[in-house]
Design a protein around this motif. Sequence first.
Motif, PDB file in Angstrom:
ATOM      1  N   CYS A   1      -4.256   1.684  -0.673  1.00  0.00           N
ATOM      2  CA  CYS A   1      -4.035   0.284  -1.029  1.00  0.00           C
ATOM      3  C   CYS A   1      -4.590   0.028  -2.557  1.00  0.00           C
ATOM      4  O   CYS A   1      -5.973   0.851  -2.727  1.00  0.00           O
ATOM      5  CB  CYS A   1      -4.613  -1.358  -0.203  1.00  0.00           C
ATOM      6  SG  CYS A   1      -3.911  -0.111   0.975  1.00  0.00           S
ATOM      7  N   ASP A   2      -4.150  -1.250  -3.365  1.00  0.00           N
ATOM      8  CA  ASP A   2      -5.493  -1.439  -4.049  1.00  0.00           C
ATOM      9  C   ASP A   2      -6.984  -1.772  -4.180  1.00  0.00           C
ATOM     10  O   ASP A   2      -6.990  -2.722  -2.897  1.00  0.00           O
ATOM     11  CB  ASP A   2      -4.451  -2.499  -4.964  1.00  0.00           C
ATOM     12  CG  ASP A   2      -5.719  -3.288  -6.701  1.00  0.00           C
ATOM     13  OD1 ASP A   2      -4.762  -4.133  -7.143  1.00  0.00           O
ATOM     14  OD2 ASP A   2      -6.642  -2.146  -6.347  1.00  0.00           O
TER      15      ASP A   2
ATOM     16  N   CYS B   1       0.715  -1.446  -0.094  1.00  0.00           N
ATOM     17  CA  CYS B   1       0.032  -0.237  -0.247  1.00  0.00           C
ATOM     18  C   CYS B   1       0.369   1.182  -0.065  1.00  0.00           C
ATOM     19  O   CYS B   1       1.309   1.935   0.416  1.00  0.00           O
ATOM     20  CB  CYS B   1      -0.642   0.404   1.229  1.00  0.00           C
ATOM     21  SG  CYS B   1      -1.914  -1.498   1.152  1.00  0.00           S
TER      22      CYS B   1
ATOM     23  N   ASN C   1      -8.987  -3.188  -5.561  1.00  0.00           N
ATOM     24  CA  ASN C   1     -10.026  -3.755  -6.514  1.00  0.00           C
ATOM     25  C   ASN C   1      -8.896  -5.500  -5.233  1.00  0.00           C
ATOM     26  O   ASN C   1      -9.230  -6.306  -5.149  1.00  0.00           O
ATOM     27  CB  ASN C   1      -8.803  -4.675  -7.858  1.00  0.00           C
ATOM     28  CG  ASN C   1      -9.214  -4.448  -9.015  1.00  0.00           C
ATOM     29  OD1 ASN C   1     -10.804  -3.073  -8.761  1.00  0.00           O
ATOM     30  ND2 ASN C   1      -8.708  -2.891  -9.380  1.00  0.00           N
TER      31      ASN C   1
END
Length: 123
Positions: free
Chosen positions: A107-108, A102, A110
């Motif tokens: 963070c992503d 992250c 997904n």
Amino acid sequence: EVQLVESGGALVQPGGSLNLSCAASGFDFSQSHMNWLRQAPGKGLELVTRIYDDGSTYYLKSVQGRFTVSRDNAKNMIYLQMNNLQSEDSALYYCKEGFINCPNSWCDENLSRGQGTQVTVSS
């Protein structure tokens, strides 16, 4: 199959406290780093805190001194004690297993995760 079930979210007044819980199953919990993430409406997915397999911790700067993460390896549980809650802490809170990258705490979005538990800080 990894399962993560968060609980403990609620509506609380500014300055109040909450204790979130996360029940984990389907993986080797004691060997896993564990994370609390949050997402507020219109914002990204933010890494709030991480507790490593050795018990060491990381905290987002804005929650340092107010939030405390802990784990109980015998029960496959992690907890997030949140004190002096502020409106900017309002979000859907998730727990997540493993080491997730992250950058700058973002963070992503997904990332697979559970349903989360809603924390709303409002007077």
